[in-house]
Scaffold this motif. Structure first.
Motif, mmCIF file in Angstrom:
data_model
loop_
_atom_site.group_PDB
_atom_site.id
_atom_site.type_symbol
_atom_site.label_atom_id
_atom_site.label_comp_id
_atom_site.label_asym_id
_atom_site.label_seq_id
_atom_site.Cartn_x
_atom_site.Cartn_y
_atom_site.Cartn_z
ATOM 1 N N ASN B 206 0.824 -1.211 0.000
ATOM 2 C CA ASN B 206 0.000 0.000 0.000
ATOM 3 C C ASN B 206 0.861 1.265 0.000
ATOM 4 O O ASN B 206 0.456 2.280 -0.525
ATOM 5 C CB ASN B 206 -0.998 -0.010 1.164
ATOM 6 N N ASN B 207 2.075 1.155 0.566
ATOM 7 C CA ASN B 207 2.981 2.302 0.484
ATOM 8 C C ASN B 207 3.237 2.698 -0.961
ATOM 9 O O ASN B 207 3.280 3.881 -1.306
ATOM 10 C CB ASN B 207 4.318 1.970 1.148
ATOM 11 N N PHE B 208 3.395 1.691 -1.792
ATOM 12 C CA PHE B 208 3.693 1.991 -3.194
ATOM 13 C C PHE B 208 2.476 2.593 -3.895
ATOM 14 O O PHE B 208 2.615 3.453 -4.760
ATOM 15 C CB PHE B 208 4.183 0.737 -3.916
ATOM 16 N N ASN B 287 -4.274 8.041 6.443
ATOM 17 C CA ASN B 287 -3.918 8.607 7.749
ATOM 18 C C ASN B 287 -2.933 7.717 8.508
ATOM 19 O O ASN B 287 -2.993 7.579 9.724
ATOM 20 C CB ASN B 287 -5.168 8.863 8.586
ATOM 21 N N GLY B 288 -2.016 7.115 7.778
ATOM 22 C CA GLY B 288 -0.958 6.348 8.422
ATOM 23 C C GLY B 288 -1.375 4.978 8.917
ATOM 24 O O GLY B 288 -0.589 4.269 9.522
ATOM 25 N N GLN B 289 -2.636 4.595 8.629
ATOM 26 C CA GLN B 289 -3.047 3.245 9.043
ATOM 27 C C GLN B 289 -2.444 2.190 8.129
ATOM 28 O O GLN B 289 -1.886 2.502 7.087
ATOM 29 C CB GLN B 289 -4.571 3.148 8.967
ATOM 30 N N TRP B 290 -2.584 0.969 8.495
ATOM 31 C CA TRP B 290 -2.158 -0.187 7.712
ATOM 32 C C TRP B 290 -0.690 -0.108 7.303
ATOM 33 O O TRP B 290 -0.309 -0.476 6.189
ATOM 34 C CB TRP B 290 -3.043 -0.342 6.449
ATOM 35 N N MET B 299 4.381 13.260 12.691
ATOM 36 C CA MET B 299 4.546 14.496 13.444
ATOM 37 C C MET B 299 3.199 15.168 13.692
ATOM 38 O O MET B 299 2.895 15.595 14.797
ATOM 39 C CB MET B 299 5.469 15.427 12.672
ATOM 40 N N TYR B 300 2.392 15.235 12.632
ATOM 41 C CA TYR B 300 1.079 15.863 12.771
ATOM 42 C C TYR B 300 0.259 15.154 13.847
ATOM 43 O O TYR B 300 -0.383 15.798 14.680
ATOM 44 C CB TYR B 300 0.346 15.844 11.437
ATOM 45 N N ASN B 301 0.329 13.830 13.834
ATOM 46 C CA ASN B 301 -0.386 13.059 14.852
ATOM 47 C C ASN B 301 0.090 13.383 16.247
ATOM 48 O O ASN B 301 -0.700 13.546 17.167
ATOM 49 C CB ASN B 301 -0.195 11.563 14.603
#
Lengths: 384, 340
Positions: B206-208, B287-290, B299-301
């Protein structure tokens, strides 16, 4: 130059095809959003957007006219009408039809079928039907007809009405649109004004420490704005600006200045020295030289930066989230509105696609109208 | 007041205030402080001219210092402190040394973000530059190249959030029995007959899928810059190669590439900077999940979800550290250029 020395090679075709492929690949995603924004929720959910461009075979279940619409013709009770018009669906061409879900397409257009209640049903290709019975029709609702129909492309502006005009607070982009505009215009113009003066000073005025200042600006070009979030939020809250437009303009100004000064200085340095020195000899002050000579001549560079800054502030999410949007949500901008829609209406592609397209349409117009300056600015900013 | 009208008024005040400052301050300098008349006219003009650069520079320097330089210092300080609310309700910032960094180093999410960011740093600049170079080289050879270029360049104008929506539609997955409306799953299901895949939740890959979005946006930038560089190559070198019997691939890789290496580096570093700050795409899509966390979103989190300003500042410093080599390199280049 590649055509000299008889090198008009067979590669030419390969090149054309490769470019077509590249362009298609790059255009396809945006096109999908654009097309989807003109489709209804049902259409989006039932078929891919690519299939909406051509007539598509669809299975429809429509009801014939209700029993109370029957009229008596001699001995017969007759219900007549158009299946599509009755249900308010767009007109289509019937390929075949059936009277039960198990026997889809049992009949051709024009055929007559015997219904379960003994009545006779005829459906024409254009959706006209005629149902006749020797006894009076009973029940409340019309019989169901199962159609396979070629539905022509059908697009609607309803999504745009919903998103722009309905005033529904969760979906509405109208307010966010104006908020974005309110953020963007001052945040584009103020840094230009400030940077133009500074760039002139750095390009054409002699004073100690000039080289150091230029290095300072170049260094700040790459400082991630993430670093500025907390200290500046603290500062804004501390001096009473709080969250609001003023703080956002100031933040955008600060973050845009390094690039503005850098671009404008590079451009101004390249202006002919003679003009400026002649003006000095004629007794013009620096302020006059700047406003009467430098500014008009620097128009291309000013335009370049203006486009950058406009695109950047219009498309920004982070700065708006940190410095602008407070708990009341009155000052939400479009990017933030879209993120919220992603959360609350993640499956409602018709709303999402339309909202997103409203938000990207303005940058796209600016992009196509002023591409020349954008390219020029990019080149001045990165190729030395 | 109607929001549009309120906006207009504030625009006029903001921009008007700016212009007024420059005009008034220059008037003040020339007419009141050091008037160019009277017995000291000559000296006054000189003095005014010594002060004027700073008048011109002041707003810019002030804004730069306050909005970029000061935050760097302040972030360093905050990353070494802990926010403590005292019994009377006031907050103080207590010096805690490197405790924030240690806490961050113990957070698996941080290392996930670091690892992902490193992948982003390799994949996105490499693919964007490669596609950009390909597009530049191909479009320069055909008549409708400019139209093609402008269409490939177009995603540049689209916001990261808009791009996130566009690509979410592409990655969309419907239940197995429904018809697929996301093109990736439509093709996948059509070809293999397997069940559709929720692409954004597939670990690692999923990053890709997120990176492709940024590659899609940045390729146009790379193409524009590299196309200009390719056109700047002296024709003699290419003619000579053709005379010597080089084929088009040899010309491209052996003659053209070496000559635009400098530009490729510039494009690469510029995209690197964009990658390091990438926030919106990840924020809007997963949102950075998975397992898709990246530093900027981490950082925002920390800042606005966990509300831990210490760790948030520490992670901001990590981004700053990663940027620093480019910063130094840029400054050195700029100085060398000014001297030369």
């Amino acid at each position: 130059m590649d055509n000299i020395a008889g090198s008009k090679s067979s590669l030419t075709w390969a090149v054309h095809i490769s470019v077509v492929f590249l362009v298609a690949a790059w255009l396809f995603p945006t096109l999908g959003l654009f097309v989807s924004s003109f489709r209804t929720a049902d259409q989006i959910a039932s078929s891919g957007w690519w299939s909406s461009l051509t007539s598509s075979e669809q299975n429809l279940t429509l009801r014939a006219g209700a029993p109370d619409t029957a009229v008596q013709e001699g001995d017969l009770f007759v219900i007549e009408g158009n299946l599509f018009a009755l249900e308010g669906v767009p007109e289509a061409t019937v390929a075949n039809w059936g009277i039960s879900a198990r026997e889809l397409g049992a009949f051709e257009p024009g055929d007559t079928a015997e219904m379960r209640n003994g009545s006779l049903m005829t459906v024409e290709a254009n959706g006209d039907f005629r149902q006749t019975s020797e006894t009076a029709f009973e029940g409340r609702r019309g019989d169901r007809i199962f159609l396979t129909a070629a539905v022509p492309p059908d697009f609607t502006l309803a999504n745009y009405e919903q998103v722009l005009l309905s005033g529904d607070s969760t979906d509405s982009m109208a307010k966010a649109f104006f908020n974005t505009l309110t953020v963007t215009i001052p945040a584009t113009i103020i840094p230009i004004v400030i940077a133009a003066f500074a760039a002139y000073a750095l390009a054409w005025m002699d004073f100690p420490g000039r080289a150091l200042l230029i290095a300072f600006v170049v260094g700040l070009l790459v400082v991630p704005l993430q670093l500025a979030l907390i200290p500046l939020l603290k500062l804004h809250l501390g001096i009473g600006i709080g969250k609001g437009y003023l703080g956002t303009w100031l933040a955008h100004t600060g973050f845009g200045l390094p690039l503005a000064i850098y671009l404008l200085r590079n451009y101004m340095v390249g202006l002919p020295r003679d003009i400026i020195e002649n003006a000095r000899v004629d007794g013009a002050t620096d302020f006059q030289i700047f406003t009467k000579i430098i500014l008009p001549l620097s128009f291309p560079a000013l335009a370049s930066f203006a486009i950058f800054q406009f695109l950047w502030t219009w498309n920004d999410l982070l700065v708006a989230k940190v410095f602008l949007i407070d708990a009341t949500g009155q000052t939400t901008v479009m990017t933030n509105q879209i993120v919220e829609l992603l959360g609350t209406r993640g499956g409602n592609w018709e709303i999402l696609a339309t909202a997103a397209f409203v938000s990207i349409s303005v940058p796209l117009v600016v992009f196509f109208a002023m591409q020349k300056y954008l390219v020029r600015g990019l080149l001045a900013g990165s190729v030395k | 007041m109607h929001p549009a009208f309120a906006g207009l008024v504030t625009i006029v005040i903001g921009v008007g205030g700016c212009l007024a400052y420059f005009w008034l301050s220059n008037q003040f300098l020339d007419k009141v402080l050091f008037p160019a008349r009277g017995p000291n006219a000559g000296r006054n003009i000189n003095r005014a001219n010594q002060i004027r650069p700073w008048l011109f520079l002041f707003p810019a320097l002030f804004a730069l210092s306050l909005y970029l330089a000061y935050p760097v210092i302040e972030t360093i300080r905050l990353s070494l402190t802990e926010r403590v609310t005292q019994s009377d309700g006031s907050t103080i910032y207590q010096f805690v040394g490197l405790a924030n960094y240690a806490q961050m180093a113990d957070d698996p999410k941080f290392w996930e973000a670091m690892f992902n960011n490193m992948m982003w740093l390799i994949v996105v600049p490499a693919l964007s530059t490669a596609f950009g170079l390909l597009a530049a080289q191909l479009t320069d050879r055909i008549k409708w190249g400019n139209i093609a270029k402008s269409l490939i360049f177009m995603p540049m104008a689209i916001s990261f959030v808009g791009a996130a929506v566009i690509w979410k539609l592409i990655y969309d997955a419907r239940p197995p029995d429904a018809s697929q409306i996301g093109v990736v799953n439509a093709i996948y299901v059509g070809l293999t007959g397997n069940d559709p895949v929720q692409l954004l939740t597939v670990p690692f890959w999923n990053n890709f899928f997120l990176m492709i979005v940024l590659v899609w946006i940045q390729t146009g930038f790379a193409m524009v810059i590299l196309s200009a560089a390719l056109r700047g190559i002296p024709e003699e070198t290419i003619e000579a190669a053709i005379v010597d019997g080089a084929n088009p691939f040899q010309i491209f890789f052996k003659i053209k590439m070496p000559q635009i290496m400098g530009t490729i580096v510039v494009v690469w570093t510029t995209i690197t900077l964009v990658v390091l700050k990438v926030f919106d795409i990840v924020f809007a899509m997963t949102n950075g999940q998975w397992g898709t966390q990246v530093l900027a979103n981490y950082m925002y989190n920390q800042l606005f979800v966990t509300r831990d300003w210490g760790v948030g500042s520490a992670s901001a410093m990590i981004i700053m550290l990663l940027v620093t080599p480019i910063l130094i390199w840029n400054v050195r280049n700029a100085r060398a250029e000014m001297r030369g």
